[in-house]
Design a protein around this motif. Structure first.
Motif, PDB file in Angstrom:
ATOM      1  N   ALA A 160      10.053  31.457  33.620  1.00  0.00           N
ATOM      2  CA  ALA A 160       9.186  31.622  34.791  1.00  0.00           C
ATOM      3  C   ALA A 160       8.120  30.538  34.848  1.00  0.00           C
ATOM      4  CB  ALA A 160       8.510  32.989  34.745  1.00  0.00           C
ATOM      5  N   GLY A 161       7.883  30.025  36.032  1.00  0.00           N
ATOM      6  CA  GLY A 161       6.780  29.089  36.243  1.00  0.00           C
ATOM      7  C   GLY A 161       5.564  29.836  36.720  1.00  0.00           C
ATOM      8  N   VAL A 162       5.831  30.898  37.456  1.00  0.00           N
ATOM      9  CA  VAL A 162       4.726  31.669  38.026  1.00  0.00           C
ATOM     10  C   VAL A 162       5.082  33.153  37.931  1.00  0.00           C
ATOM     11  CG1 VAL A 162       5.662  31.404  40.376  1.00  0.00           C
ATOM     12  CG2 VAL A 162       3.241  31.928  40.067  1.00  0.00           C
ATOM     13  N   LEU A 163       4.063  33.975  37.683  1.00  0.00           N
ATOM     14  CA  LEU A 163       4.307  35.413  37.511  1.00  0.00           C
ATOM     15  C   LEU A 163       3.282  36.219  38.295  1.00  0.00           C
ATOM     16  CD1 LEU A 163       4.881  35.496  33.625  1.00  0.00           C
ATOM     17  CD2 LEU A 163       6.630  35.935  35.361  1.00  0.00           C
ATOM     18  N   ALA A 222      -2.085  39.686  40.686  1.00  0.00           N
ATOM     19  CA  ALA A 222      -2.695  38.353  40.760  1.00  0.00           C
ATOM     20  C   ALA A 222      -1.667  37.318  40.309  1.00  0.00           C
ATOM     21  CB  ALA A 222      -3.930  38.286  39.868  1.00  0.00           C
ATOM     22  N   MET A 223      -1.679  36.155  40.933  1.00  0.00           N
ATOM     23  CA  MET A 223      -0.754  35.098  40.534  1.00  0.00           C
ATOM     24  C   MET A 223      -1.229  34.438  39.237  1.00  0.00           C
ATOM     25  SD  MET A 223      -0.043  31.342  42.095  1.00  0.00           S
ATOM     26  CE  MET A 223      -1.422  30.727  41.176  1.00  0.00           C
ATOM     27  N   ILE A 224      -0.326  34.281  38.283  1.00  0.00           N
ATOM     28  CA  ILE A 224      -0.646  33.453  37.110  1.00  0.00           C
ATOM     29  C   ILE A 224       0.434  32.392  36.969  1.00  0.00           C
ATOM     30  CG2 ILE A 224      -2.039  35.107  35.801  1.00  0.00           C
ATOM     31  CD1 ILE A 224       0.515  35.642  34.098  1.00  0.00           C
ATOM     32  N   ASP A 225       0.020  31.164  36.702  1.00  0.00           N
ATOM     33  CA  ASP A 225       0.991  30.095  36.458  1.00  0.00           C
ATOM     34  C   ASP A 225       0.568  29.307  35.221  1.00  0.00           C
ATOM     35  OD1 ASP A 225      -1.113  28.726  37.518  1.00  0.00           O
ATOM     36  OD2 ASP A 225      -0.038  27.924  39.256  1.00  0.00           O
ATOM     37  N   ARG A 226       1.140  28.123  35.061  1.00  0.00           N
ATOM     38  CA  ARG A 226       0.949  27.372  33.793  1.00  0.00           C
ATOM     39  C   ARG A 226      -0.519  27.091  33.433  1.00  0.00           C
ATOM     40  NH1 ARG A 226       5.194  27.868  30.331  1.00  0.00           N
ATOM     41  NH2 ARG A 226       6.572  28.951  31.770  1.00  0.00           N
ATOM     42  N   PRO A 227      -1.373  26.724  34.386  1.00  0.00           N
ATOM     43  CA  PRO A 227      -2.783  26.507  34.019  1.00  0.00           C
ATOM     44  C   PRO A 227      -3.438  27.750  33.407  1.00  0.00           C
ATOM     45  CG  PRO A 227      -2.332  25.601  36.191  1.00  0.00           C
ATOM     46  CD  PRO A 227      -1.105  26.345  35.776  1.00  0.00           C
ATOM     47  N   HIS A 228      -3.024  28.936  33.887  1.00  0.00           N
ATOM     48  CA  HIS A 228      -3.576  30.167  33.317  1.00  0.00           C
ATOM     49  C   HIS A 228      -3.094  30.360  31.884  1.00  0.00           C
ATOM     50  CE1 HIS A 228      -3.685  30.909  37.724  1.00  0.00           C
ATOM     51  NE2 HIS A 228      -4.875  31.403  37.426  1.00  0.00           N
ATOM     52  N   THR A 280      -2.358  39.197  27.154  1.00  0.00           N
ATOM     53  CA  THR A 280      -1.423  39.710  28.164  1.00  0.00           C
ATOM     54  C   THR A 280      -0.715  38.554  28.871  1.00  0.00           C
ATOM     55  OG1 THR A 280      -2.933  41.540  28.507  1.00  0.00           O
ATOM     56  CG2 THR A 280      -1.243  41.241  30.167  1.00  0.00           C
ATOM     57  N   ILE A 281      -1.471  37.521  29.197  1.00  0.00           N
ATOM     58  CA  ILE A 281      -0.889  36.364  29.888  1.00  0.00           C
ATOM     59  C   ILE A 281       0.135  35.668  28.996  1.00  0.00           C
ATOM     60  CG2 ILE A 281      -1.418  34.057  30.797  1.00  0.00           C
ATOM     61  CD1 ILE A 281      -4.107  35.256  31.808  1.00  0.00           C
ATOM     62  N   VAL A 282      -0.233  35.457  27.727  1.00  0.00           N
ATOM     63  CA  VAL A 282       0.696  34.791  26.800  1.00  0.00           C
ATOM     64  C   VAL A 282       1.961  35.636  26.648  1.00  0.00           C
ATOM     65  CG1 VAL A 282       1.019  34.087  24.383  1.00  0.00           C
ATOM     66  CG2 VAL A 282      -1.099  33.496  25.585  1.00  0.00           C
ATOM     67  N   ALA A 283       1.768  36.944  26.519  1.00  0.00           N
ATOM     68  CA  ALA A 283       2.920  37.840  26.343  1.00  0.00           C
ATOM     69  C   ALA A 283       3.814  37.827  27.586  1.00  0.00           C
ATOM     70  CB  ALA A 283       2.430  39.259  26.052  1.00  0.00           C
TER      71      ALA A 283
END
Ligand code: COA
Ligand code: MG
Length: 287
Positions: free
Chosen positions: A262-265, A270-276, A251-254
């Motif tokens: 986007a840098g952050v979504l 919940a916040m997801i960014d590049r480390p996720h 889901t995160i990759v998609a």
């Protein structure tokens, strides 16, 4: 690769059993589990077993543990067993990246002699078995393209430190050993290779093994070594990413693929960014 099973090379019975154990890798041992008088017989046993196992259509990764570089035994170990072209060589008592380079040269010579592809044999060092080795951990990054992971050892280290025990009464590791474990994790990730947790010697205690596997996975290790076939099912279970974890990673990759700028979504609040995203890609690479 989730599980790696040690098998003494002088035991045809255990070698045979290792193939049915479900281990992702089998480590045929010429070092600590072999008495000095049995080294040559063990080399021949390792060669014959590995040659036969390599021909199987479905087989684990086949690894050879040689003796330590300063033992005076490694040249002969490789002269005999490289005839079987193991997938990887485990280097015990490794002190630093330069030790991997020394072994790499020895492997390159045998690969050339046997017309194997140059660099085809990978290396897994046990990187914390001497006191000085702790200070060499930073030097594995960039040391060799053969490096396939890093693992650590607590038994030899206890002897080196003259520690009375490596574990506290509750079964967890004492400070010096926790440090070695954590630094192995840092060193492996810094080198861009898999961190692999050490063995759980009390092989009848599967609850203790499971707890140690779960702690290792939580901290970032991707696999654990074993000394007994009875440990493999637990290790494989804990280190196989769960269906939920895989689904979430997808889901995160998609989500990032759908919105490349986007840098952050926001993912379900919940916040997801590049480390996720990096975590998710790493998890999916393991399945
Ligand atoms: N790989 C494959 N088979 C193994 C095995 C291993 N590492 N350890 C045990 N077995 C087999 C035994 O041969 C036995 O089979 P059998 O009943 O058909 O003879 C079966 O599994 C059950 O073994 P068990 O009786 O529970 O243990 P054991 O007393 O035979 O062996 C050890 C205990 C610790 C000696 C053994 O597990 C071992 O040699 N482990 C590897 C040690 C090693 O390589 N150490 C170096 C790295 S730390
Ligand atoms: Mg040892």
């Amino acid at each position: 690769m989730r599980s790696l099973l040690f098998v003494p090379a002088d035991s045809p019975r255990k070698l045979e059993k290792s193939l049915a154990s479900g281990a992702d890798a089998v480590i045929v041992d010429l070092e600590d589990s072999i008495a000095p008088a049995n080294k040559e017989a063990a080399r021949v046993g390792a060669r014959d077993f590995l040659t036969a196992a390599k021909a199987l259509t479905k087989r684990p990764l086949l690894m050879l543990r040689v003796n330590a570089l300063d033992s005076g035994l490694v040249e002969r170990d490789l002269d005999v067993v490289m005839a079987a072209a193991p997938d990887a060589v485990m280097l015990p008592k490794s002190r630093r990246g330069a030790d991997v380079q020394h072994l790499s040269v020895k492997l390159a010579v045998r690969e050339a002699e046997r017309d194997l592809p140059d660099g085809s044999t990978t290396i897994l060092p046990i990187a914390t078995e001497t006191a000085g080795a702790i200070f060499g951990l930073a030097s594995y990054a960039g040391a060799s393209s053969r490096l396939m992971g890093l693992t650590w050892g607590a038994e030899d280290l206890a002897a080196e430190l003259a520690a009375e025990t490596n574990r506290l009464t509750d079964g967890t590791y004492a400070d010096a050993f926790r440090l070695a474990r954590a630094l192995t994790l840092f060193a492996a990730r810094a080198a861009g290779v898999d961190p692999i947790d050490t063995v759980y010697p009390n092989f009848r205690d599967l609850a203790g093994l499971r707890a140690e596997c779960e702690a290792a996975r939580r901290d970032g290790f991707v696999a654990k070594m074993a000394i007994h076939p009875g440990q493999i099912a637990v290790i494989n279970d804990v280190f196989t990413p769960s269906a939920e974890a895989v689904a979430r990673a997808k889901t995160i990759v998609a989500a990032f693929a759908a919105d490349p700028a986007a840098g952050v979504l926001n993912l379900d609040g919940a916040m997801i960014d590049r480390p996720h995203l990096k975590q998710a890609e790493r998890l999916l690479a393991r399945i």
